[in-house]
Design an enzyme around this catalytic site. Structure first.
Site, short mmCIF file in Angstrom:
data_model
loop_
_atom_site.label_atom_id
_atom_site.label_comp_id
_atom_site.label_asym_id
_atom_site.label_seq_id
_atom_site.Cartn_x
_atom_site.Cartn_y
_atom_site.Cartn_z
CG ASN A 122 0.08 0.11 2.74
OD1 ASN A 122 0.42 -0.96 2.83
ND2 ASN A 122 0.22 1.04 2.97
CG ASP A 152 -3.17 -1.17 4.83
OD1 ASP A 152 -2.17 -1.21 4.15
OD2 ASP A 152 -3.10 -1.72 5.93
#
Lengths: 274, 574
Positions: free
Chosen positions: B284, B327
């Site tokens: 991420n 994320d």
């Protein structure tokens, strides 16, 4: 208003302390009984701004492992106020800074103000909630628990009472005042899924009604209507259903606002075996 | 050259079966020793000597498990078929290895000619008799107290080349260990743990290089993938997963966000020897939850990159989640498979079930998107366009986004079975988070989340996280787990096995059409890979968070799986 009264320090005397949180949410704690002081020493020691800062820091740094409830790591209940490796605030700050080498608890370069915020929140996370809570007289609440409120017809406290509903002996240690208040006012909406009543029909037609204790893909563990611990193999059941409606009526059906505040005060005195 | 031996006292060796008097025995022993030494020097490979050639042809020796994912194509499929649906009722426990650690057991062991090499959490290495579980040696590495892996002090395994094991540590080191002696040969620093970097993956050996990627996407790192000379530990190349000024892709970052943009690489990549490309999933962007601090697509975060293993140069990339606010690390294992095309040639494919909830089929020669669809409920995107780019549908503040922060899947190794033609993945279904972004200033070594994932159910209720205890406190209200079989030709589900709790287990399939997996509830279960029917199960009593694997010693097939803090090994009786 002096800073130290932003959160109500539980005293042996004060009947009412009203506080206004920096977030603009009113927190009303009505104090009624000396016994409430047990385990509440930390509330009032910490600045509200620090606690709110700590809430944010907790969300960003701690929540992934410890969860919102603070009890997701086996053997660690952050809301208990008792930590295995730290007792004083200073030790707790040091632990937060260094982590626990060789474990999943990492070190972190927290600043002093952040450590203050985190410790402020950790020390108070059991006791605070950013919503309005009213506490009454716990002695009256105790009477209501067994009497008019009829709580004792299903709930057990300190070895007395039935086991069909969750045992409340330590509920004041593991739930915040606000969470308990929500449970009283909206039992169905606030019932933890794991506590859902279940009904299982065995292959011979026998119906087992009980409360769910644990469940996995293949089995379910319940305490049945006869207070027996039962572990059932799902493949051997004719039917299995979990009820989403709590068997507990909203407290407002039985009690008035003042009585609910009394009952809440009583529940918060239940700290389990000291 | 010597190798560890798995001979046992109850199995007389050839030498032991011949009778000599004492003097003869000494002479013969000397002669034998000289012969052995000469044989070792002249012949390659000796037993236990894992050449690159052997790594390339790992599928030719299914008795061994030579890389983290069982081979360069990472399909976690064994051609061993001794254990099959007809004899599962006889499957029994062969041995257990109990770790001296309470950290999560996420490692997949290697097995080379009867020796198992296993990482004990967090960074210890043990060599075991793969038949009986006895320990030959143990190498202990105590990570620096500066190590701060975001999400658990874990390690996922080792790599091997010749007779050297390679261990990546959470305090940023790559250590070469003599596979026979258990002693370190060299140790090099890959990353600075005090700045939030960590190594949790099993390295990947290609030719004469050891390749690793860094974790630390929650600490504002600038990610990279490194290659080191297997003999010396010297750095051969570095590929920054966030392009620097002047490099293509740098324009997908604004201001200085690229310097702290995360893009870790914390799971082992794959390798196509014909194309000579190695594929790595990238994590991420940072700060994780606040894309407003890093406008742009944020390449190569949440992408797969195809690199030249000799130079680290980028051949192509494909980004799964541009400007990710959730994320959704894209570090999943790239699974490689080939199918005939319509013109008599071969389509070289890459299968990818992503943390963002979508399954993708890519052309691994070019990175071109071929098809894809969501495999769990998603609401952050309404679908994929013709190029595979998600059509993002951000949820309003306070609303629940699906999948939640742990994703539709995560590090759990998937499997592809050439036998069934199906791809299998462990999934979290109907699990969501309320994302609350917040501006955050970067500070070295500090978590850099840019907000928090809030609980959709309010205070007092739990949702699945990285850990669980013996009681499932979230239950069906917060979603569940599933094993999902996907047909890569259509990206559609063929079958799914729902489970009460979410799952963190990897998957192994076999030529006997078995599918081995586990779950957080502690079950190790075996399914019919064609239908998903449960054929066998055993409660192992602890969360399964690694990938089951298989090997064979003395014509006996074994299945190894870690649960809780132990590794369990199963086999058929004699």
């Amino acid at each position: 208003m002096p800073k130290h009264t932003q959160f109500a320090r539980i005293t042996h005397t004060g009947p009412v302390i009203s506080v206004l949180l920096t977030g603009g949410i009113a927190l009303l704690i009505l104090i009624g009984n000396p016994s409430r002081a047990v385990g509440q020493d930390h509330v009032g020691q910490y600045e509200q701004a620090d606690i709110e800062f700590g809430v944010r820091l907790y969300g960003a740094n701690c929540l992934r492992c410890h969860a919102e409830t603070g009890d997701a790591v086996a053997g660690v209940d952050l809301r208990s106020g008792a930590y295995n490796r730290a007792s004083s605030d200073r030790e707790l700050m040091e632990l937060l800074r260094t982590g626990i080498p060789g474990t999943a608890m990492p070190p972190n370069n927290f600043s002093d103000s952040e450590l203050t915020g985190l410790v402020s929140y950790l020390r108070t996370m059991r006791d605070i909630d950013l919503s309005a809570v009213a506490l009454g007289d716990n002695t009256r609440g105790s009477v209501l628990f067994t009497g008019k409120g009829a709580c004792a017809t299903c709930h057990r406290v300190n070895g007395l009472g039935p086991r069909t509903a969750p045992d409340l002996s330590d509920i004041g240690s593991i739930r915040t005042a606000a969470t308990l208040q929500r449970s009283l006012l909206d039992p169905t909406g606030s019932m933890l899924p794991i506590n859902r009543p279940v009904s299982a029909t065995l292959s011979d037609g026998t119906v087992i009604n009980g409360r769910r204790l644990n469940e996995d893909t293949y089995t379910i563990q319940v305490i049945d209507q006869d207070e027996r611990l039962r572990s059932l193999d799902k493949s051997e059941l004719r039917e299995l259903s979990a009820l989403t409606e709590s068997p507990m009526p909203p407290a407002t059906e039985l009690l008035d606002t003042e009585e609910i505040a009394d009952l809440l005060a009583y529940l918060l005195t239940l700290k389990g075996l000291e | 050259m010597t190798a560890l031996s798995t001979e046992h006292p109850d199995q007389p060796s050839t030498l032991g079966s011949t009778h000599f008097n004492h003097r003869e025995r000494i002479v013969m022993t000397r002669q034998t020793l000289i012969t052995m030494l000469l044989a070792g020097l002249l012949s390659t490979p000796a037993a236990g000597q894992v050449t690159f050639e052997r790594l390339l042809n790992a599928d030719q020796e299914p008795q061994n498990w030579l890389t983290y994912s069982g081979g360069y194509s990472s399909n976690r499929h064994t051609t061993l078929d001794q254990i099959h649906p007809g004899n599962l009722d006889q499957l029994e426990l062969a041995w257990i290895f109990q770790a001296n650690s309470l950290e999560a057991f996420q490692a997949t062991p290697l097995v080379v000619d009867g020796i198992m090499y296993l990482t004990e959490p967090v960074n210890n290495v043990v060599a075991l008799d793969a038949k009986r579980g006895n320990v030959f040696w143990k190498y202990e590495h105590t990570p620096s107290a500066e190590a701060r892996p975001c999400c658990g002090a874990v390690n996922r395994g080792l790599a091997i080349l010749d007779q050297t094991l390679f261990l990546a540590t959470i305090d940023g080191h790559l250590i070469a260990i003599d596979a026979v002696a258990g002693k370190p040969l060299w140790k090099t620093t890959v990353a600075d743990p005090a700045a939030g970097y960590a190594l949790t993956l099993a390295p990947l050996v290609i030719k004469d290089k050891v390749i690793v990627g860094v974790a630390g996407g929650e600490y504002g790192i600038r990610g990279y993938i490194d290659a080191y000379d297997a003999n010396t530990g010297e750095q051969a190349w570095r590929f920054y997963t966030i392009p620097g000024p002047g490099d293509p892709g740098h324009e997908t970052w604004e201001n200085d966000a690229w310097m702290t943009g995360g893009a870790s690489a914390w799971l082992t990549g794959s390798y196509d020897p014909d194309l000579d490309l190695t594929y790595w999933g990238i994590g991420n962007p940072g700060p994780d939850l606040n894309p407003a601090q890093r406008p742009g697509d944020n390449l190569y975060s949440d992408s797969v990159v195809a690199l030249d293993p000799d130079t680290g140069e980028l051949e192509w990339h494909f980004q799964f989640t541009p400007n990710d606010p959730y994320d959704y690390d894209s570090v999943q294992i790239p699974v490689l498979m080939d199918v005939p095309d319509n013109r008599g040639g071969t389509l070289r494919l890459m299968l990818w079930a992503n943390r963002n909830g979508f399954f993708y089929v890519l052309d691994r020669e070019t990175g071109r998107f071929l098809n894809g669809d969501n495999f769990v409920p998603v609401n952050w995107a309404s679908g994929l366009d013709d190029n595979g780019r998600p059509v993002q549908t951000p949820q309003p503040p306070g609303a629940t986004t699906f999948p939640g922060i742990q994703g539709g899947t995560n590090w759990y190794s998937p499997s592809y079975s050439p036998q069934t033609g199906l791809f299998y993945v462990s999934a979290w279904e109907a699990y969501g988070s309320v994302f609350e972004p917040q501006d955050q200033e970067y500070q070295v070594g500090r978590t850099f989340m840019g907000g928090r994932p809030a609980n959709p159910f309010g205070a007092g209720a739990n949702v699945p996280g990285l850990r669980r205890g013996h009681v499932n406190t979230w239950t069906e209200a917060a979603g569940g787990g599933a094993v999902i079989a996907i047909d890569p030709r259509t990206s559609q589900q063929r079958w799914r096995l729902p489970m009460s709790d979410v799952t963190s287990s990897g998957i192994l399939t076999s030529a006997s059409n078995l599918l081995f997996t586990g779950n957080r509830e502690g079950y190790f279960h075996i399914l019919d890979a064609e239908t998903g029917n449960i054929l066998w199960r055993k409660a192992l009593g602890g969360m399964i968070a690694n990938g089951p694997m298989s090997y064979m010693v003395d014509d006996k097939q074994y299945i190894a799986v870690a649960a809780g803090h132990s590794m369990f090994v199963f086999a058929l009786p004699h």
